[in-house]
Design a protein around this motif. Structure first.
Motif, PDB file in Angstrom:
ATOM      1  N   THR A 171       0.899  -1.258   0.141  1.00  0.00           N
ATOM      2  CA  THR A 171       0.004  -0.075   0.010  1.00  0.00           C
ATOM      3  C   THR A 171       1.019   1.131  -0.098  1.00  0.00           C
ATOM      4  O   THR A 171       0.703   2.127  -0.731  1.00  0.00           O
ATOM      5  N   ARG A 174       2.406   1.974  -3.384  1.00  0.00           N
ATOM      6  CA  ARG A 174       0.989   2.299  -4.471  1.00  0.00           C
ATOM      7  C   ARG A 174       0.725   3.634  -4.005  1.00  0.00           C
ATOM      8  O   ARG A 174       0.563   4.596  -5.071  1.00  0.00           O
ATOM      9  N   LEU A 199      -7.865   2.698  -4.354  1.00  0.00           N
ATOM     10  CA  LEU A 199      -6.968   2.145  -3.487  1.00  0.00           C
ATOM     11  C   LEU A 199      -7.507   2.299  -1.821  1.00  0.00           C
ATOM     12  O   LEU A 199      -7.547   1.654  -1.178  1.00  0.00           O
ATOM     13  N   GLU A 203      -9.054  -0.442   0.648  1.00  0.00           N
ATOM     14  CA  GLU A 203      -8.338  -0.609   1.970  1.00  0.00           C
ATOM     15  C   GLU A 203      -9.116  -0.052   3.284  1.00  0.00           C
ATOM     16  O   GLU A 203      -9.197  -1.031   4.111  1.00  0.00           O
ATOM     17  N   LEU A 211      -4.433   2.368   6.979  1.00  0.00           N
ATOM     18  CA  LEU A 211      -3.177   2.772   6.398  1.00  0.00           C
ATOM     19  C   LEU A 211      -2.139   3.320   7.366  1.00  0.00           C
ATOM     20  O   LEU A 211      -2.599   4.117   8.356  1.00  0.00           O
ATOM     21  N   SER A 215       1.620   6.928   4.996  1.00  0.00           N
ATOM     22  CA  SER A 215       0.857   6.865   3.722  1.00  0.00           C
ATOM     23  C   SER A 215      -0.665   7.643   3.797  1.00  0.00           C
ATOM     24  O   SER A 215      -1.122   8.308   2.743  1.00  0.00           O
TER      25      SER A 215
END
Length: 325
Positions: A171, A174, A199, A203, A211, A215
């Motif tokens: 993650t 990305r 995304l 998630e 996350l 991130s």
């Protein structure tokens, strides 16, 4: 813009002929067996890495490897800024290599005999050969533990993913890739923001996984602090900037986010066609060529999956191939 781009743009337009196109992809998808589909591909620009004895996963990987080869060739014809743009657009290949490296650590860990070697050196899975499109893979391939891999990422353009678990690394990379793409390739900024929204939504609101903070902060630079701090999917969707909200406009429930995947690729294709038609010598036709080559490969991978199931049309196939062009 000008003479420095002439060779790169000419090569980009020439590579458009490497796409199989809608008719060819339909032929692959309608094959009754995977072997039939692979025999068909053996007479196309995808023939180089395709083996008649390939498993579905191997066949799909071979299609991706062909795409990567085209991108490496294209990058070699570009001025420095053009090569940088292609490197940003191709970042998914380095993410894939890194994920497999980390999965190997999680599953088995390196043995003394393989100390200093990457997971791919043991014959488990060949890496994508990135060539000049690599950013940190040469160093990542030499790592031997998850913590070492994380430290290597943190010291590279990828930045610290905020953890060394497979989920955190995948993650984090990305999110970082989306941010770098939006910065380095303005013509792809809309794609990057929308893909990041997809995304993040999956998630947080489907998987239910928070996350890492680093991130979240990076994602906020494209999606906005209100969106990444939303407590519900509805609030998240409504808080997205226009550059990302278009992808989720009629996706009212997080469980339906899968519908946005094909729509994203359709948008990339439409934008790519428009960019490739630009008459100037600059980055736009090059970005457009990368987009169309990538869409073609994505659809072929889906067509191979259908062939492995016996071929024929289906809801997924109608949605993917019958989109406006």
């Amino acid at each position: 813009m000008g003479a420095g781009w002439a060779a790169g743009v000419t090569r980009a337009r020439a590579l458009r002929t490497r796409c199989l196109g809608a008719e060819g992809i339909r032929d692959v998808a309608s094959s009754h067996t995977l072997e039939d589909a692979l025999r068909y591909l053996a007479a196309t620009p995808y023939r180089h890495d395709v083996s008649a004895a390939a498993t579905p996963a191997e066949a799909q990987r071979a299609v991706s490897a062909t795409l990567l080869w085209h991108l490496r060739v294209l990058a070699g014809w570009q001025p420095a800024t053009g090569a940088d743009a292609i490197r940003a657009l191709a970042s998914g290949f380095e993410i894939s290599n890194t994920r497999h490296q980390l999965r190997y650590f999680s599953a088995e860990g390196p043995s003394p005999a393989s100390a200093g070697a990457s997971a791919f050196d043991t014959g488990r899975l060949p890496p994508y050969h990135l060539g000049a499109l690599a950013t940190a893979w040469t160093r990542l391939a030499r790592t031997r533990t998850p913590s070492e891999l994380r430290a290597t990422l943190a010291a590279s353009v990828w930045g610290d993913p905020g953890g060394d678990t497979p989920a955190a690394v995948a993650t984090g990379m990305r999110v970082s890739a989306a941010l770098r793409l939006a910065t380095a390739v303005p013509d792809a900024a809309r794609w990057a923001a929308a893909r990041l929204a997809l995304l993040f939504g999956r998630e947080v609101f489907v998987v239910g996984r928070r996350l890492p903070d680093v991130s979240v902060r990076r994602a906020a630079r494209l999606l906005g602090p209100r969106a990444v701090g939303a407590g519900s999917y509805a609030d998240f969707r409504h808080a997205l900037p226009a550059t990302a909200r278009w992808l989720l406009d009629d996706v009212d429930e997080a469980a339906d986010l899968w519908r946005a995947e094909a729509r994203w690729w359709d948008a990339v294709e439409r934008d790519g066609r428009e960019l490739l038609r630009r008459s100037d010598f600059g980055p736009q036709p090059v970005v457009g060529a990368v987009a169309l080559l990538s869409v073609d490969a994505w659809r072929i991978r889906g067509a191979l999956e259908l062939a492995d199931r016996g071929g024929g049309p289906g809801d997924w196939w109608v949605e993917v191939l019958d989109a406006p062009r």
